[in-house]
Every structure is written in structure tokens, then in C-alpha cells.
Motif scaffolding. Structure first.
Motif, PDB file in Angstrom:
ATOM      1  N   PHE A 194       0.736  -1.103   0.082  1.00 34.26           N
ATOM      2  CA  PHE A 194      -0.029   0.012   0.013  1.00 34.26           C
ATOM      3  C   PHE A 194       0.694   1.288   0.145  1.00 34.26           C
ATOM      4  O   PHE A 194       0.563   2.354  -0.716  1.00 34.26           O
ATOM      5  CB  PHE A 194      -0.838  -0.017   1.318  1.00 34.26           C
ATOM      6  CG  PHE A 194      -1.769   1.191   1.203  1.00 34.26           C
ATOM      7  CD1 PHE A 194      -2.710   1.639   0.464  1.00 34.26           C
ATOM      8  CD2 PHE A 194      -1.406   2.301   2.011  1.00 34.26           C
ATOM      9  CE1 PHE A 194      -3.378   2.867   0.543  1.00 34.26           C
ATOM     10  CE2 PHE A 194      -2.120   3.499   2.432  1.00 34.26           C
ATOM     11  CZ  PHE A 194      -3.037   3.794   1.529  1.00 34.26           C
ATOM     12  N   LYS A 195       1.820   1.302   0.710  1.00 34.77           N
ATOM     13  CA  LYS A 195       2.910   2.466   0.739  1.00 34.77           C
ATOM     14  C   LYS A 195       3.538   2.795  -0.535  1.00 34.77           C
ATOM     15  O   LYS A 195       3.632   3.804  -0.821  1.00 34.77           O
ATOM     16  CB  LYS A 195       3.911   2.343   2.013  1.00 34.77           C
ATOM     17  CG  LYS A 195       3.038   2.376   3.274  1.00 34.77           C
ATOM     18  CD  LYS A 195       4.384   2.431   4.600  1.00 34.77           C
ATOM     19  CE  LYS A 195       3.767   2.657   5.748  1.00 34.77           C
ATOM     20  NZ  LYS A 195       4.623   3.023   6.891  1.00 34.77           N
TER      21      LYS A 195
ATOM     22  N   TYR B 183       3.570   6.146  -5.643  1.00 29.80           N
ATOM     23  CA  TYR B 183       3.479   6.241  -6.677  1.00 29.80           C
ATOM     24  C   TYR B 183       2.250   7.153  -7.318  1.00 29.80           C
ATOM     25  O   TYR B 183       2.359   8.009  -8.297  1.00 29.80           O
ATOM     26  CB  TYR B 183       3.516   5.031  -7.766  1.00 29.80           C
ATOM     27  CG  TYR B 183       4.852   4.532  -7.649  1.00 29.80           C
ATOM     28  CD1 TYR B 183       5.835   5.150  -8.131  1.00 29.80           C
ATOM     29  CD2 TYR B 183       5.201   3.236  -6.868  1.00 29.80           C
ATOM     30  CE1 TYR B 183       7.420   4.397  -7.817  1.00 29.80           C
ATOM     31  CE2 TYR B 183       6.382   2.591  -6.717  1.00 29.80           C
ATOM     32  CZ  TYR B 183       7.211   3.383  -7.208  1.00 29.80           C
ATOM     33  OH  TYR B 183       8.671   2.812  -7.287  1.00 29.80           O
ATOM     34  N   VAL B 184       1.248   7.127  -6.336  1.00 28.27           N
ATOM     35  CA  VAL B 184       0.076   7.865  -6.466  1.00 28.27           C
ATOM     36  C   VAL B 184       0.333   9.390  -6.370  1.00 28.27           C
ATOM     37  O   VAL B 184      -0.149  10.182  -7.105  1.00 28.27           O
ATOM     38  CB  VAL B 184      -1.270   7.539  -5.875  1.00 28.27           C
ATOM     39  CG1 VAL B 184      -2.279   8.531  -5.822  1.00 28.27           C
ATOM     40  CG2 VAL B 184      -1.722   6.237  -6.371  1.00 28.27           C
ATOM     41  N   MET B 185       1.088   9.524  -5.347  1.00 29.69           N
ATOM     42  CA  MET B 185       1.635  10.984  -5.012  1.00 29.69           C
ATOM     43  C   MET B 185       2.521  11.353  -5.975  1.00 29.69           C
ATOM     44  O   MET B 185       2.278  12.669  -6.277  1.00 29.69           O
ATOM     45  CB  MET B 185       2.466  10.930  -3.555  1.00 29.69           C
ATOM     46  CG  MET B 185       2.760  11.998  -3.364  1.00 29.69           C
ATOM     47  SD  MET B 185       3.786  12.422  -1.823  1.00 29.69           S
ATOM     48  CE  MET B 185       2.497  12.431  -0.512  1.00 29.69           C
TER      49      MET B 185
ATOM     50  N   TYR C 166       1.691  14.973  -8.121  1.00 31.52           N
ATOM     51  CA  TYR C 166       2.320  15.954  -7.978  1.00 31.52           C
ATOM     52  C   TYR C 166       2.846  16.469  -9.558  1.00 31.52           C
ATOM     53  O   TYR C 166       3.124  17.755 -10.011  1.00 31.52           O
ATOM     54  CB  TYR C 166       3.405  15.879  -7.094  1.00 31.52           C
ATOM     55  CG  TYR C 166       2.778  16.452  -5.769  1.00 31.52           C
ATOM     56  CD1 TYR C 166       2.505  17.799  -5.517  1.00 31.52           C
ATOM     57  CD2 TYR C 166       2.744  15.749  -4.982  1.00 31.52           C
ATOM     58  CE1 TYR C 166       2.203  18.022  -4.329  1.00 31.52           C
ATOM     59  CE2 TYR C 166       2.238  15.722  -3.643  1.00 31.52           C
ATOM     60  CZ  TYR C 166       1.954  17.137  -3.168  1.00 31.52           C
ATOM     61  OH  TYR C 166       1.333  17.539  -1.958  1.00 31.52           O
ATOM     62  N   PHE C 167       3.361  15.364 -10.255  1.00 34.09           N
ATOM     63  CA  PHE C 167       3.660  15.651 -11.602  1.00 34.09           C
ATOM     64  C   PHE C 167       2.879  16.241 -12.453  1.00 34.09           C
ATOM     65  O   PHE C 167       3.060  17.285 -13.179  1.00 34.09           O
ATOM     66  CB  PHE C 167       4.031  14.227 -12.328  1.00 34.09           C
ATOM     67  CG  PHE C 167       4.588  14.295 -13.686  1.00 34.09           C
ATOM     68  CD1 PHE C 167       6.019  14.815 -13.764  1.00 34.09           C
ATOM     69  CD2 PHE C 167       3.793  14.150 -14.820  1.00 34.09           C
ATOM     70  CE1 PHE C 167       6.461  14.712 -15.196  1.00 34.09           C
ATOM     71  CE2 PHE C 167       4.432  14.407 -16.128  1.00 34.09           C
ATOM     72  CZ  PHE C 167       5.716  14.814 -16.184  1.00 34.09           C
TER      73      PHE C 167
ATOM     74  N   LEU D 155      10.615  12.008  -5.996  1.00 33.96           N
ATOM     75  CA  LEU D 155       9.896  10.939  -4.948  1.00 33.96           C
ATOM     76  C   LEU D 155      10.193   9.525  -5.458  1.00 33.96           C
ATOM     77  O   LEU D 155      10.352   8.559  -4.536  1.00 33.96           O
ATOM     78  CB  LEU D 155       8.399  11.160  -4.975  1.00 33.96           C
ATOM     79  CG  LEU D 155       7.813  12.162  -4.183  1.00 33.96           C
ATOM     80  CD1 LEU D 155       6.319  12.480  -4.492  1.00 33.96           C
ATOM     81  CD2 LEU D 155       8.045  11.774  -2.636  1.00 33.96           C
ATOM     82  N   VAL D 156      10.403   9.303  -6.603  1.00 36.24           N
ATOM     83  CA  VAL D 156      10.339   7.907  -7.071  1.00 36.24           C
ATOM     84  C   VAL D 156      11.947   7.393  -7.036  1.00 36.24           C
ATOM     85  O   VAL D 156      12.262   6.108  -7.513  1.00 36.24           O
ATOM     86  CB  VAL D 156       9.934   7.742  -8.549  1.00 36.24           C
ATOM     87  CG1 VAL D 156       8.276   7.986  -8.538  1.00 36.24           C
ATOM     88  CG2 VAL D 156      10.540   8.597  -9.608  1.00 36.24           C
ATOM     89  N   ILE D 157      12.987   8.171  -6.748  1.00 39.87           N
ATOM     90  CA  ILE D 157      14.119   7.702  -6.604  1.00 39.87           C
ATOM     91  C   ILE D 157      14.477   7.551  -5.172  1.00 39.87           C
ATOM     92  O   ILE D 157      14.456   8.488  -4.425  1.00 39.87           O
ATOM     93  CB  ILE D 157      15.084   9.068  -7.358  1.00 39.87           C
ATOM     94  CG1 ILE D 157      14.875   9.229  -8.700  1.00 39.87           C
ATOM     95  CG2 ILE D 157      16.725   8.405  -7.061  1.00 39.87           C
ATOM     96  CD1 ILE D 157      15.306  10.580  -9.462  1.00 39.87           C
TER      97      ILE D 157
END
Length: 125
Positions: free
Chosen positions: A2-3, A8-10, A14-15, A57-59
Motif C-alpha cells: 500500500f505504501k 507512486y500515486v503521490m 504532483y507531476f 519521489l520515485v528515486i
């Protein structure tokens, strides 16, 4: 799991929010308090920082920094929400009810800040 999904939703949120600053700049410039100068610059910088935050965020190595960046942005946006309450907010000739603006300020902003704080340590490896 879930986290990871939340992270990835966040990032996606923001993107696209950041990209929207470039697609619909007039909408965002109307939100900027009149006592601030350089509305176009502020709009584009905030959009750029939202996109940057989303990418970082994804890094895994930059995730904590991205979360702090987004939290600072969200705090910096609080005067915008107060300004919208003071002046009324009518995007595209349709005014939002005052209660919606209060929810944005008192519920949505703290929730978004909490969300950014909660994903800062998510492991994706």
C-alpha cells in the motif's frame, strides 16, 4: 505494498499538478495573492518544483528530500488558500462555495502534508 502504491500515486499527482501550471497558467496566477509580485514567475517556479518533487519521489536516494520539498511547498501555499478565502475563488467563471475553500485549507493541506511525511521512508527496492 500500500505504501508503494501511495508513493507512486503521490508522484503522479504532483507531476500532473506541476504540468498543469504550464498548461493553464492563468488559472494558477489568479490564486496568487495580489500583494505578491511576479505572478507568472511564481506560477512557473511552483509548477517546476512540483514536477521536480514528483520525479525525486520515485528515486529512493532523493525521496526524503522530495518529501521535505513538497511539505515546504504545501506550507508556502497556505497564504494562497487564505487569499482565496478572502477574495472568493471563481475559476473559469464558476465560484467555489466558501465551505470548499475551508476544506482545502483546514483538511486538504494538512492531509497532503501528512501524506508527504508518511511516504518519506517507503522502500521500493
Amino acid at each position: 505494498m500500500f505504501k508503494k502504491i501511495s508513493l507512486y500515486v503521490m508522484a503522479t499527482f504532483y507531476f500532473f499538478a506541476g504540468v498543469n501550471h504550464f498548461i493553464k497558467p492563468e488559472l494558477y496566477k489568479k490564486m496568487i495573492p495580489s500583494y505578491l509580485d511576479f505572478h507568472s514567475l511564481l506560477n512557473y517556479v511552483s509548477g517546476f518544483l512540483e514536477i521536480t518533487g514528483a520525479v525525486l519521489l520515485v528515486i529512493p536516494q532523493t525521496r526524503k528530500f522530495a518529501c521535505m520539498l513538497l511539505i515546504v511547498l504545501l506550507i508556502a501555499f497556505i497564504p494562497v488558500h487564505i487569499y482565496m478565502l478572502q477574495t472568493g475563488w471563481c475559476p473559469q467563471n464558476k465560484c467555489l462555495p466558501e465551505w470548499v475553500l475551508w476544506i482545502r485549507l483546514l483538511l486538504l493541506q494538512p492531509l497532503l502534508i501528512w501524506w508527504a511525511w508518511s511516504v518519506r521512508k517507503v522502500k521500493t527496492n
